[in-house]
Design an enzyme around this catalytic site. Structure first.
Site, PDB file in Angstrom:
ATOM      1  CB  CYS A 177      14.002  -0.752   9.171  1.00 42.47           C
ATOM      2  SG  CYS A 177      15.218  -2.194   9.789  1.00 42.47           S
ATOM      3  CD  GLU A 178      19.245   1.399  14.065  1.00 46.58           C
ATOM      4  OE1 GLU A 178      20.000   0.812  15.061  1.00 46.58           O
ATOM      5  OE2 GLU A 178      18.906   2.797  14.231  1.00 46.58           O
ATOM      6  CG  HIS A 179      18.593  -3.674  11.911  1.00 43.57           C
ATOM      7  ND1 HIS A 179      17.149  -3.707  12.741  1.00 43.57           N
ATOM      8  CD2 HIS A 179      19.063  -3.292  12.769  1.00 43.57           C
ATOM      9  CE1 HIS A 179      17.356  -3.431  13.919  1.00 43.57           C
ATOM     10  NE2 HIS A 179      18.736  -3.210  14.198  1.00 43.57           N
ATOM     11  CG  HIS A 180      17.134  -5.354   6.571  1.00 46.40           C
ATOM     12  ND1 HIS A 180      16.701  -5.917   7.495  1.00 46.40           N
ATOM     13  CD2 HIS A 180      17.986  -6.438   5.949  1.00 46.40           C
ATOM     14  CE1 HIS A 180      17.201  -6.798   8.058  1.00 46.40           C
ATOM     15  NE2 HIS A 180      17.859  -7.221   7.072  1.00 46.40           N
TER      16      HIS A 180
ATOM     17  CD  GLN B 103       7.210   0.564  15.878  1.00 48.01           C
ATOM     18  OE1 GLN B 103       7.176  -0.128  14.838  1.00 48.01           O
ATOM     19  NE2 GLN B 103       6.151   0.251  16.638  1.00 48.01           N
TER      20      GLN B 103
ATOM     21  CG  HIS C 290       8.902  -2.511  11.012  1.00 49.28           C
ATOM     22  ND1 HIS C 290      10.334  -2.155  11.759  1.00 49.28           N
ATOM     23  CD2 HIS C 290       8.078  -2.066  11.785  1.00 49.28           C
ATOM     24  CE1 HIS C 290       9.949  -1.530  12.679  1.00 49.28           C
ATOM     25  NE2 HIS C 290       8.639  -1.555  12.829  1.00 49.28           N
TER      26      HIS C 290
ATOM     27  CB  CYS D  17      13.128  -5.149   7.146  1.00 48.41           C
ATOM     28  SG  CYS D  17      12.430  -4.442   8.670  1.00 48.41           S
TER      29      CYS D  17
END
Length: 226
Positions: free
Chosen positions: A114-117, A155, A183, A185
């Site tokens: 996941c590119e956010h976390h 995703q 995920h 996250c």
């Protein structure tokens, strides 16, 4: 409220809601100026700084090699799909069998981040296409999924990238991909819902027709545990 605080809240909310702004992975123009070895050295020092900031003793036998291991893992493994030189060469062949139905490769194991976390995404991809005269080796479908998964991802974007790549390789719009993934996250932080998974789909060409889409989904649901 300061503008900076407003922007910070905006981007934090985008991250928590898994919003993606584009179908292309956001890369800078100079993304590949540094060699892999140079990137590994830079990342190693940054990981070391993070661990020291957290108060960890990097002289401990268990931790002393962590910056080196993490930097190599980032560049060579879990983010290896960022480099275009690693894109799998997908050889195509004439459809000599004149097979006119859809071909489905289901339950492709998927590991992404996941590119956010920067936490893992783990799940399955199901890919299908209808040949217009060209076929591709079965393992290449798995390799294309793996290539686009090995980068910081959202995703929905991953779905689109897989479908667009296969459309280009096969020369047809008739490609579909469904992904069902957990995920971490969501599962291991924040709401910490360990049961939920995320399902996304991208349909091209004939797969936009309800009957064709339903046939694809029925194939996915077949019990093929041997």
């Amino acid at each position: 409220m300061k503008i900076d605080d407003t922007l910070k809240e905006h981007f934090e909310e985008m991250g928590n809601d898994h919003v993606s702004a584009a179908e292309d992975t956001p890369l800078r123009a100079d993304a590949f100026v540094l060699s892999d070895e140079e990137k590994i050295e830079r990342i190693k020092e940054n990981v070391r700084a993070i661990l020291l900031t957290l108060g960890l003793d990097l002289d401990d036998d268990s931790l002393k090699g962590t910056p080196d291991r993490v930097s190599k893992m980032f560049v060579k493994e879990i983010f290896g799909g960022l480099h275009p030189d690693r894109k799998p060469k997908a050889s195509t062949f004439d459809n000599k069998y004149q097979y006119g139905e859809m071909l489905v490769e289901k339950n492709i194991t998927l590991y992404s981040t996941c590119e956010h976390h920067l936490l893992p995404i783990v799940g399955r991809a199901h890919v299908a296409y209808i040949s217009n005269g060209t076929v591709v080796g079965l393992s290449k479908m798995n390799r294309i999924v793996d290539y686009y998964a090995k980068r910081p991802q959202v995703q929905e974007r991953l779905n689109i990238q897989i479908v667009k790549e296969l459309q280009k390789v096969l020369g047809t719009d008739d490609v579909a991909c469904v992904i069902d993934a957990k995920h971490l996250c969501v599962n291991s932080r924040g709401i910490r819902d360990i049961e939920s998974s995320t399902v996304t789909a991208e349909y091209g060409g004939k797969f936009k027709e309800e009957s064709v889409r339903r046939e694809f989904l029925d194939y996915i649901n077949l019990d093929t545990n041997f």
